[in-house]
Write an enzyme that holds these catalytic residues in place. Sequence first.
Site, PDB file in Angstrom:
ATOM      1  N   MET A  30       0.848  -1.201   0.000  1.00 17.41           N
ATOM      2  CA  MET A  30       0.000   0.000   0.000  1.00 17.41           C
ATOM      3  C   MET A  30       0.885   1.254   0.000  1.00 17.41           C
ATOM      4  O   MET A  30       0.443   2.333   0.405  1.00 17.41           O
ATOM      5  CB  MET A  30      -0.938  -0.002   1.213  1.00 17.41           C
ATOM      6  CG  MET A  30      -1.902  -1.201   1.179  1.00 17.41           C
ATOM      7  SD  MET A  30      -3.472  -0.895   1.997  1.00 17.41           S
ATOM      8  CE  MET A  30      -2.917  -0.563   3.633  1.00 17.41           C
ATOM      9  N   GLY A  31       2.136   1.094  -0.424  1.00 20.54           N
ATOM     10  CA  GLY A  31       3.041   2.250  -0.496  1.00 20.54           C
ATOM     11  C   GLY A  31       3.563   2.641   0.872  1.00 20.54           C
ATOM     12  O   GLY A  31       3.552   1.831   1.799  1.00 20.54           O
ATOM     13  N   ALA A  32       4.038   3.904   0.987  1.00 16.98           N
ATOM     14  CA  ALA A  32       4.727   4.377   2.194  1.00 16.98           C
ATOM     15  C   ALA A  32       5.849   3.378   2.530  1.00 16.98           C
ATOM     16  O   ALA A  32       5.936   2.860   3.648  1.00 16.98           O
ATOM     17  CB  ALA A  32       3.769   4.565   3.362  1.00 16.98           C
ATOM     18  N   LEU A  33       6.655   3.119   1.518  1.00 14.02           N
ATOM     19  CA  LEU A  33       7.614   2.018   1.596  1.00 14.02           C
ATOM     20  C   LEU A  33       8.777   2.325   2.547  1.00 14.02           C
ATOM     21  O   LEU A  33       9.238   3.450   2.631  1.00 14.02           O
ATOM     22  CB  LEU A  33       8.161   1.723   0.196  1.00 14.02           C
ATOM     23  CG  LEU A  33       7.098   1.435  -0.876  1.00 14.02           C
ATOM     24  CD1 LEU A  33       7.771   1.225  -2.234  1.00 14.02           C
ATOM     25  CD2 LEU A  33       6.245   0.223  -0.521  1.00 14.02           C
ATOM     26  N   HIS A  34       9.212   1.290   3.244  1.00 14.78           N
ATOM     27  CA  HIS A  34      10.403   1.399   4.091  1.00 14.78           C
ATOM     28  C   HIS A  34      11.295   0.178   3.818  1.00 14.78           C
ATOM     29  O   HIS A  34      10.965  -0.649   2.955  1.00 14.78           O
ATOM     30  CB  HIS A  34      10.042   1.532   5.570  1.00 14.78           C
ATOM     31  CG  HIS A  34       9.105   0.479   6.067  1.00 14.78           C
ATOM     32  ND1 HIS A  34       9.424  -0.847   6.107  1.00 14.78           N
ATOM     33  CD2 HIS A  34       7.830   0.565   6.522  1.00 14.78           C
ATOM     34  CE1 HIS A  34       8.419  -1.535   6.589  1.00 14.78           C
ATOM     35  NE2 HIS A  34       7.411  -0.712   6.835  1.00 14.78           N
ATOM     36  N   ASP A  35      12.381   0.052   4.590  1.00 17.73           N
ATOM     37  CA  ASP A  35      13.348  -1.034   4.333  1.00 17.73           C
ATOM     38  C   ASP A  35      12.700  -2.417   4.371  1.00 17.73           C
ATOM     39  O   ASP A  35      13.166  -3.336   3.689  1.00 17.73           O
ATOM     40  CB  ASP A  35      14.482  -0.999   5.363  1.00 17.73           C
ATOM     41  CG  ASP A  35      15.438   0.135   5.067  1.00 17.73           C
ATOM     42  OD1 ASP A  35      15.280   0.788   4.012  1.00 17.73           O
ATOM     43  OD2 ASP A  35      16.342   0.363   5.898  1.00 17.73           O
ATOM     44  N   HIS A  37       9.737  -3.243   3.204  1.00 18.46           N
ATOM     45  CA  HIS A  37       9.192  -3.510   1.867  1.00 18.46           C
ATOM     46  C   HIS A  37      10.316  -3.794   0.872  1.00 18.46           C
ATOM     47  O   HIS A  37      10.202  -4.663   0.017  1.00 18.46           O
ATOM     48  CB  HIS A  37       8.406  -2.294   1.348  1.00 18.46           C
ATOM     49  CG  HIS A  37       7.214  -1.939   2.163  1.00 18.46           C
ATOM     50  ND1 HIS A  37       7.187  -0.863   3.014  1.00 18.46           N
ATOM     51  CD2 HIS A  37       5.984  -2.517   2.240  1.00 18.46           C
ATOM     52  CE1 HIS A  37       6.010  -0.782   3.583  1.00 18.46           C
ATOM     53  NE2 HIS A  37       5.257  -1.770   3.137  1.00 18.46           N
ATOM     54  N   GLY A 148       5.288 -10.089   4.053  1.00 21.33           N
ATOM     55  CA  GLY A 148       6.127 -10.018   5.249  1.00 21.33           C
ATOM     56  C   GLY A 148       5.523 -10.825   6.391  1.00 21.33           C
ATOM     57  O   GLY A 148       4.315 -10.789   6.624  1.00 21.33           O
ATOM     58  N   SER A 186       8.565  -0.802  11.207  1.00 17.45           N
ATOM     59  CA  SER A 186       7.187  -0.439  10.882  1.00 17.45           C
ATOM     60  C   SER A 186       7.153   1.064  10.694  1.00 17.45           C
ATOM     61  O   SER A 186       7.895   1.798  11.362  1.00 17.45           O
ATOM     62  CB  SER A 186       6.281  -0.824  12.048  1.00 17.45           C
ATOM     63  OG  SER A 186       5.066  -0.119  11.966  1.00 17.45           O
TER      64      SER A 186
END
Length: 281
Positions: A30-35, A37, A148, A186
Amino acid sequence: MVTFKTKEALQNYLHTHRQGNQKIALVPTMGALHDGHISLIKEAQQLADIVVCSIFVNPTQFNDPKDLEKYPRPIESDVKLLSEAGCDILFMPSVEEMYPANEEPWHIDLGRLDSLWEGEKRPGHFQGVTQIVYKLFNLVEPDIACFGQKDFQQVMVIQRLVDLKKLSVHIHICPTIRSKDGLALSSRNMRLSEAGKQKALAIFRALSYIKMHIADESIAKLKQEALNILEDEGEITVEYLAICTARTLEETNHIDAGETYVALAVAWIEGVRLIDNMILT
Ligand code: PAF
């Protein structure tokens, strides 16, 4: 990286570019990507020839319209992160594209997985998740889909979807990415102070305690000790802590050889709801 906004353009591209027995991996987000993802993308690249990432803030999985509205959509930085990670295809549809006006109502029998734990807190959430994931699977026809472990119940729900619909996609569970001292990554961690982040490590300690002692203590004792670890830290409100059979997520009071178990935890710190889990056997 090539980007598509319509189902038709994505399918046309896949039909013309997928050669012979090339494998496709899908990473739905759903986007708002972090490490966390990006680690899914990296793992997908090890498993397949073509990696498709979807970014779609799915309205049917939100209970509260305000949460849907407030959901972060940092699209420029998401695109940058994905192309730097070497993702091949980004699919970024609109709500109208995924949910046309003549949409059939969706319901799938997930049994108790729908109403336990996260299902109880967020009625209808897993119906929305399966609805969109099923659409994406039909569209991309991936060989592999990466999710994940952090959202463990979601992975079990998607495996149930695959079994019920007899889909051939393999669900690959990617390990939770943690800070060096154990905090599960998160986007919510940004809302914690440094002291809050330190407190949150107690969740990892509690889950690790259960894993470490699973062979030599009773389930009741394991659970009590883990709750003590959280309580001793102070200013942590435990929403649930449970030791469950992994497949069903039903709480267990014994350990059978050959069965997989998981410890699930949700706790609140500084008004932030933190979710974590650990596979035990
Ligand atoms: O985990 C998520 O981000 C979402 O639930 C998913 C799987 C992309 C479906 O919208």
